[in-house]
Structures are given as structure tokens and as C-alpha cells.
Design a protein around this motif. Structure first.
Motif, PDB file in Angstrom:
ATOM      1  N   ILE A  41       0.858  -1.184   0.000  1.00  0.00           N
ATOM      2  CA  ILE A  41       0.000   0.000   0.000  1.00  0.00           C
ATOM      3  C   ILE A  41       0.890   1.228   0.000  1.00  0.00           C
ATOM      4  CG2 ILE A  41      -1.712   1.299   1.296  1.00  0.00           C
ATOM      5  CD1 ILE A  41      -2.782  -1.329   2.371  1.00  0.00           C
ATOM      6  N   GLU A  44      -3.021   4.767  -1.408  1.00  0.00           N
ATOM      7  CA  GLU A  44      -4.448   4.570  -1.089  1.00  0.00           C
ATOM      8  C   GLU A  44      -5.374   5.482  -1.882  1.00  0.00           C
ATOM      9  OE1 GLU A  44      -4.493   4.685   3.283  1.00  0.00           O
ATOM     10  OE2 GLU A  44      -4.636   2.505   3.183  1.00  0.00           O
ATOM     11  N   HIS A  45      -4.927   6.013  -3.005  1.00  0.00           N
ATOM     12  CA  HIS A  45      -5.917   6.639  -3.883  1.00  0.00           C
ATOM     13  C   HIS A  45      -5.680   6.350  -5.362  1.00  0.00           C
ATOM     14  CE1 HIS A  45      -3.142  10.038  -3.054  1.00  0.00           C
ATOM     15  NE2 HIS A  45      -3.400  10.416  -4.281  1.00  0.00           N
ATOM     16  N   GLY A  46      -5.099   5.220  -5.646  1.00  0.00           N
ATOM     17  CA  GLY A  46      -5.087   4.743  -7.026  1.00  0.00           C
ATOM     18  C   GLY A  46      -3.929   5.196  -7.875  1.00  0.00           C
ATOM     19  N   THR A  52      -1.554  -3.412  -6.801  1.00  0.00           N
ATOM     20  CA  THR A  52      -2.188  -4.113  -7.928  1.00  0.00           C
ATOM     21  C   THR A  52      -2.334  -5.614  -7.654  1.00  0.00           C
ATOM     22  OG1 THR A  52      -1.145  -2.488  -9.371  1.00  0.00           O
ATOM     23  CG2 THR A  52      -2.058  -4.454 -10.431  1.00  0.00           C
ATOM     24  N   ARG A  61      -6.710  -2.079  -8.934  1.00  0.00           N
ATOM     25  CA  ARG A  61      -6.158  -1.467  -7.725  1.00  0.00           C
ATOM     26  C   ARG A  61      -6.892  -2.037  -6.520  1.00  0.00           C
ATOM     27  NH1 ARG A  61      -2.449   0.724 -10.708  1.00  0.00           N
ATOM     28  NH2 ARG A  61      -2.405   2.977 -10.948  1.00  0.00           N
ATOM     29  N   CYS A  63      -6.572  -1.029  -3.514  1.00  0.00           N
ATOM     30  CA  CYS A  63      -6.907   0.054  -2.574  1.00  0.00           C
ATOM     31  C   CYS A  63      -8.190   0.766  -2.973  1.00  0.00           C
ATOM     32  CB  CYS A  63      -5.761   1.054  -2.457  1.00  0.00           C
ATOM     33  SG  CYS A  63      -5.575   2.150  -3.888  1.00  0.00           S
ATOM     34  N   GLU A 130       3.940   2.418 -21.519  1.00  0.00           N
ATOM     35  CA  GLU A 130       2.558   2.828 -21.412  1.00  0.00           C
ATOM     36  C   GLU A 130       1.792   1.920 -20.447  1.00  0.00           C
ATOM     37  OE1 GLU A 130       1.402   4.516 -25.288  1.00  0.00           O
ATOM     38  OE2 GLU A 130      -0.525   3.530 -24.867  1.00  0.00           O
ATOM     39  N   HIS A 131       2.025   0.619 -20.545  1.00  0.00           N
ATOM     40  CA  HIS A 131       1.294  -0.311 -19.677  1.00  0.00           C
ATOM     41  C   HIS A 131       1.705  -0.142 -18.215  1.00  0.00           C
ATOM     42  CE1 HIS A 131      -1.607  -3.597 -20.143  1.00  0.00           C
ATOM     43  NE2 HIS A 131      -1.111  -4.081 -19.023  1.00  0.00           N
ATOM     44  N   SER A 133       2.623   2.691 -16.948  1.00  0.00           N
ATOM     45  CA  SER A 133       2.574   4.122 -16.614  1.00  0.00           C
ATOM     46  C   SER A 133       1.857   4.400 -15.298  1.00  0.00           C
ATOM     47  CB  SER A 133       1.900   4.920 -17.739  1.00  0.00           C
ATOM     48  OG  SER A 133       0.541   4.515 -17.874  1.00  0.00           O
ATOM     49  N   GLY A 134       1.027   3.491 -14.838  1.00  0.00           N
ATOM     50  CA  GLY A 134       0.320   3.704 -13.575  1.00  0.00           C
ATOM     51  C   GLY A 134       1.033   3.101 -12.380  1.00  0.00           C
ATOM     52  N   TYR A 136       4.337   3.485  -9.962  1.00  0.00           N
ATOM     53  CA  TYR A 136       5.483   4.325  -9.600  1.00  0.00           C
ATOM     54  C   TYR A 136       6.644   3.487  -9.072  1.00  0.00           C
ATOM     55  CZ  TYR A 136       2.930   8.777  -9.694  1.00  0.00           C
ATOM     56  OH  TYR A 136       2.235   9.893 -10.068  1.00  0.00           O
TER      57      TYR A 136
ATOM     58  N   PRO B  39     -11.142   6.976  -4.238  1.00  0.00           N
ATOM     59  CA  PRO B  39     -10.106   7.949  -3.861  1.00  0.00           C
ATOM     60  C   PRO B  39     -10.688   9.105  -3.039  1.00  0.00           C
ATOM     61  CG  PRO B  39      -9.877   7.373  -6.180  1.00  0.00           C
ATOM     62  CD  PRO B  39     -11.125   6.703  -5.685  1.00  0.00           C
ATOM     63  N   HIS B 103      -4.893   4.363 -16.379  1.00  0.00           N
ATOM     64  CA  HIS B 103      -3.953   3.270 -16.653  1.00  0.00           C
ATOM     65  C   HIS B 103      -4.728   1.963 -16.710  1.00  0.00           C
ATOM     66  CE1 HIS B 103      -1.208   6.461 -15.565  1.00  0.00           C
ATOM     67  NE2 HIS B 103      -1.925   6.619 -14.473  1.00  0.00           N
ATOM     68  N   PRO B 104      -4.107   0.899 -17.271  1.00  0.00           N
ATOM     69  CA  PRO B 104      -4.877  -0.333 -17.493  1.00  0.00           C
ATOM     70  C   PRO B 104      -5.652  -0.836 -16.273  1.00  0.00           C
ATOM     71  CG  PRO B 104      -2.736  -0.487 -18.558  1.00  0.00           C
ATOM     72  CD  PRO B 104      -2.741   0.803 -17.810  1.00  0.00           C
TER      73      PRO B 104
END
Ligand SMILES: Cc1cc2nc3c(=O)[nH]c(=O)nc-3n(C[C@H](O)[C@H](O)[C@H](O)COP(=O)(O)OP(=O)(O)OC[C@H]3O[C@@H](n4cnc5c(N)ncnc54)[C@H](O)[C@@H]3O)c2cc1C
Ligand code: FES
Lengths: 161, 293
Positions: A41, A44-46, A52, A61, A63, A130-131, A133-134, A136, B39, B103-104
Motif C-alpha cells: 500500500i 491509497e488513492h489509485g 495491484t 487497484r 486500494c 505505457e502499460h 505508466s500507472g 510508480y 479515492p 492506466h490499465p
């Protein structure tokens, strides 16, 4: 006090029955109730992707998913993907290429990368970026992660050829 | 942070969901994909007493062509739009836009109904449905209402929906002969909310616009159907005409200033997108040089 709600789901192939508070998110349910702490975690906001998991084969997600919403579904966590050997080659490539340092983002990175490799046999570096990208990562600067995913795609293509 | 405590009800039908909303009024929140609601609740920006989960209602899911409209159920997920042959054939603008939405993992749960009801002014899908001249179908205990997309968005996170209504579907006229589309946005990172974006639908005949609808987003408190487009319809487009349209556009925008961009920067980027859009749709790259440099 709000009454707990019964939920039944499969987690890494095992039947789980529990009663949970509606506010409990799936990430906390996996970590605190089931002690599956590989799901991390971060925000906690995506935004960070550390949490994942797969629900019915699709990445989500945890969370932003309530445990009560997971009723009747099949969840797979990093523990499941790891124990089954499904991503052993991807994990080895991450290790070999230093695609992790602190390891916090790694479970989410692995699950998301495996999702891409299941959809696209030979993604180019742009598609990999790109895949992912979400998700970090604050250590690696991403290049090594992209390298590891690319190398795994190539190795899998050679094996199946 | 984690959401404050709330009660949870899994709706068994649209009628059941409407009964729950009628009983709890403003204290209830509808849950679809949860990708904006969760969120907001986790950050404790809102704390509803009860969450009404409509996620399991099959009657609200799916994409179908009925006569000359494409009907998209509210619970159709972003990922479904991306993979739908009907969307690709009849409203390709939506497919192009969805690749820029988050994102996906988020696209696997977020829904079109949730995105429109949430009404973030920087969001892609609201601008698309304005450009596509869609109709939003809403159901309440008194029956069904149909609202033109251009009338639906009222402000930041504000729509024509009341707290006791459900958005049930979106109806989009299928693309007419000669239709072309343009989608581009500026964002810091792929998948982030846009700094400025443009979703456009045009009908081009003999090198001229027979119709042009420009849906700008992240330039004000709601998606904007730019009236500057009218100056470009049924006329031969020259660099001068385009420069004039860009000036008209800048005057009708009211962009916000935030950490990402000043309002002047947003105005500038909107003009750049306008010029690029017109040059692309008319296949006249020379128009893209010369204005709004
Ligand atoms: C990290 C991150 C990045 C994102 N980036 C983008 C982006 O770049 N562009 C973008 O557009 N979106 C983005 N999103 C938001 C995403 O697209 C959401 O899926 C969408 O905004 C809401 O859809 P949902 O189904 O998840 O709705 P929910 O979160 O379930 O609901 C959102 C709101 O709408 C209401 N609501 C939902 N469904 C209905 C209905 N049928 N009738 C009436 N009211 C309803 C809810 O009560 C709530 O107020 C992002 C989200 C995250 C977490
Ligand atoms: S903890 Fe879920 S995305 Fe960051």
C-alpha cells in the motif's frame, strides 16, 4: 456500529469466507486478515500501483476496491503468481537487471508487466512504458524495469518458437 | 488514508437502486467502478452514510447498435470501450480517447457512467460525448429523462443528475458518411488528467467542413463545445480564417490556473490544438504552420 457483511471469494485458489466491515478495502483485507503482505500500500488513492492484484484474471487497484465488492470473485496476489511459477522468468529478469532496489513497487510492477505480456507477445518499449505508466518506482528510474520486461518477452518468444 | 465507516447495500436491480437512493437521499452515494469515488472517500473529501453498489447490475452493461444510435450502458468499463468493435466502427473517437484515460488497472474497473456522473472538467469522455452530440439517459423513481450532453454538465463535478437518479445509458448517433475524428491532449505523463485536450468530430465534403464540433476539456469548469467552430463551417479554410477562429476560441475559454499550467498557457495550448485539429482533419499540413506559434 455497522454490521459486518459476509463475503466468500477465492484467494490464490483457496476458498475464503469472512465477515468484513464495508469500509475495509481489498488491500487491507489481503494484508491484515489473510496476512498476504506482498500486496503493498503506497498512496491509497489509485496513483502508485503498489497494491495491484488480479480479480477474475484482470489487474485492478486493491486500494480502490472494497473487500465486499470482491464477493464471488477469484483474487490472485503476488504470492499466488510467485508460488505457481507463472512469473519465475520475469522475477529472474528483474533480479538480473537490477529492476528493483527497495522492492516496494515490485509486486505491482510484476503483476502489471505479466498482464501486458499475456496480452501482447512482443511489446515494444513504448508499449511497455505505457502499460506500466500507472506504477510508480522511486529507485530504478524505470529503464531497468523496461529492460527486464523486454528481455522476458524476447525469451518467451524464443521458447515458444 | 482510509474511508470513514459507511453502510453498504448491493443493489439487485435498477428499481431497487432507485428505492435505496430515494430512502437515503443526499446521504447515499452510488458506486460503479469506484475509481473516482473510492479515492475521494479514502481522502475523506466525502463520507457518505451509505454506498449503493450498482456494479453487479447486468442490465446497465453492454454496447449495442439500435437503428442509427450506438447505445452504451452506464456500467460499460473503459476497457470494454477500448475493445469494442461497435465503438471502433461507429464512435472511434471514444476508443482514441480511452487510451488516454488513466492506466490499465483503472480502465478495468472505471465505467463510462461513472466518468460522466463524476464530471471532472479535465476528463476525456465528457468532452467526447459533447463533441459526438450524444444523449444521456437518466432514470429516477418518476421515470426516464433524456438530457443532451451539452446540457448535462453544470460545473466542476456538477451535472444535471439529482442525488436520487441513476445515469443508465449514453446514446450516440452513429458516425455519418464522411465523418472524421480528432483526439489529442497535453498531459504531464500518459494516463494523467489532461492539461488541455480536444475531442473533435467533423463531416468533411469537398475539402470543407460541412459540420465541425470541437469539444475542449480542462479549459473551464465543464467540457466546452467551442462556438469558434461555426466560423469554419462551409467556408474555404485559409490561414487567416484559422487565425481568426483561434482568437475567437481564446475569448470563449475560461481556463483555470493550477500547479500544472497558468490560464495563459492553457489558452495557448487550446489554440495549438485547434490549428492542429483543422490541419489534420482537412489533410492540409501547411495550415499547422503559420498560426498560434
Ligand atoms: C490514478 C487515477 C487516474 C485517473 N486518470 C483519469 C484520466 O486521466 N481521465 C479520466 O477521465 N479519468 C481518470 N480517472 C478516473 C476514472 O476514469 C474513473 O473510472 C471515472 O472517473 C469514474 O468511473 P467509476 O465507474 O469508477 O465511477 P465511481 O468512482 O464509482 O463513481 C464516480 C461518481 O459518479 C457517481 N456515479 C457513478 N455511477 C453513476 C451512475 N450510473 N449514475 C449516477 N451516478 C453515478 C458516484 O456516486 C460518484 O460520485 C483516474 C482515476 C485514478 C484513480
Ligand atoms: S496503494 Fe493503491 S494505487 Fe497506491
Amino acid at each position: 456500529m455497522i454490521a459486518p457483511i459476509p463475503v466468500s471469494l477465492l484467494v490464490n485458489g483457496e476458498q475464503v469466507d469472512a465477515a468484513v466491515q464495508p469500509r475495509l478495502n481489498l488491500a487491507d483485507f489481503l494484508r491484515d486478515n489473510l496476512k498476504l503482505t506482498g500486496t503493498h500500500i503506497g498512496c491509497e488513492h489509485g496513483v502508485c500501483g503498489a497494491c495491484t492484484v488480479r480479480i477474475d484474471g484482470e489487474i485492478v487497484r486493491s486500494c480502490l476496491t472494497l473487500a465486499v465488492q470482491a464477493h464471488g470473485t477469484a483474487i490472485e496476489t503476488i504470492e499466488g503468481l510467485s508460488d505457481s511459477g507463472e512469473i519465475a522468468d520475469l522475477q529472474a529478469a528483474f533480479r538480473e537487471r537490477n529492476a528493483l532496489q527497495c522492492g516496494y513497487c515490485t509486486p505491482g510492477m510484476l503483476i502489471t508487466a505479466q498482464d501486458l505480456l499475456q496480452q501482447t507477445a512482443m511489446p515494444d518499449r513504448r508499449a511497455i512504458r505505457e502499460h506500466l505508466s500507472g506504477n510508480y518506482c522511486r529507485c530504478t528510474g524505470y529503464q531497468a524495469i523496461v529492460d527486464a520486461v523486454e528481455a522476458t518477452a524476447r525469451a518467451r518468444a524464443e521458447r515458444s518458437a | 488514508m482510509k474511508a470513514a465507516a459507511f453502510a453498504y447495500a448491493r443493489a439487485t436491480s435498477v428499481v431497487n437502486a432507485l428505492e435505496l437512493l430515494a430512502a437515503h437521499g443526499d446521504r447515499a452515494k452510488v458506486l460503479s467502478g469506484g475509481q473516482s469515488l473510492m479515492p475521494t472517500m479514502n481522502l475523506r473529501l466525502i463520507s457518505p452514510d451509505i454506498v449503493v453498489d450498482i456494479g453487479g447490475l447486468r442490465e446497465l452493461r453492454g454496447i449495442a447498435v439500435k437503428g442509427d444510435v450506438l447505445v452504451i450502458g452506464a456500467l460499460t468499463r473503459h476497457a470494454d470501450l477500448l475493445n469494442s468493435p461497435e465503438v471502433a466502427a461507429h464512435a472511434p473517437l471514444l476508443r482514441d480517447a480511452v487510451t488516454h484515460v488513466a492506466h490499465p488497472a483503472i480502465r478495468n474497473r472505471g465505467t463510462i457512467g461513472g466518468s460522466l456522473a463524476h464530471a471532472d472538467p479535465a476528463s476525456e469522455l465528457p468532452a467526447c460525448i459533447v463533441a459526438l452530440d450524444a444523449t444521456i439517459v437518466v432514470r429516477g423513481s418518476g421515470g426516464e429523462r433524456r438530457i443532451a450532453a451539452t446540457e448535462f454538465f453544470k460545473g466542476i463535478y456538477e451535472t444535471a443528475l439529482s442525488s436520487q437518479e441513476l445515469l443508465v445509458a449514453v446514446e450516440i448517433p452513429v458516425a455519418a458518411e464522411g465523418s472524421t475524428f480528432f483526439f489529442q491532449e497535453y498531459a504531464r505523463r500518459h494516463g494523467d488528467y489532461a492539461i488541455v485536450g480536444l475531442a473533435a468530430h467533423a463531416v468533411v465534403r469537398d475539402g470543407m467542413f460541412a459540420d465541425l464540433r470541437l469539444g475542449f476539456f480542462a479549459v473551464g469548469d465543464r467540457p466546452l463545445l467551442a462556438s469558434a467552430a461555426r466560423t469554419l463551417v462551409d467556408v474555404a479554410i485559409t490561414s487567416a480564417a484559422l487565425a481568426e477562429a483561434a482568437v475567437t476560441l481564446a475569448s470563449e475559454l475560461d481556463p483555470q490556473e493550477d500547479q500544472q499550467a497558468s490560464s495563459a498557457m492553457r489558452r495557448h495550448l487550446a489554440k495549438v490544438l485547434l490549428v492542429r485539429c483543422v490541419a489534420t482533419l482537412l489533410s492540409r499540413p501547411e495550415l499547422a504552420t503559420g498560426v498560434a506559434r
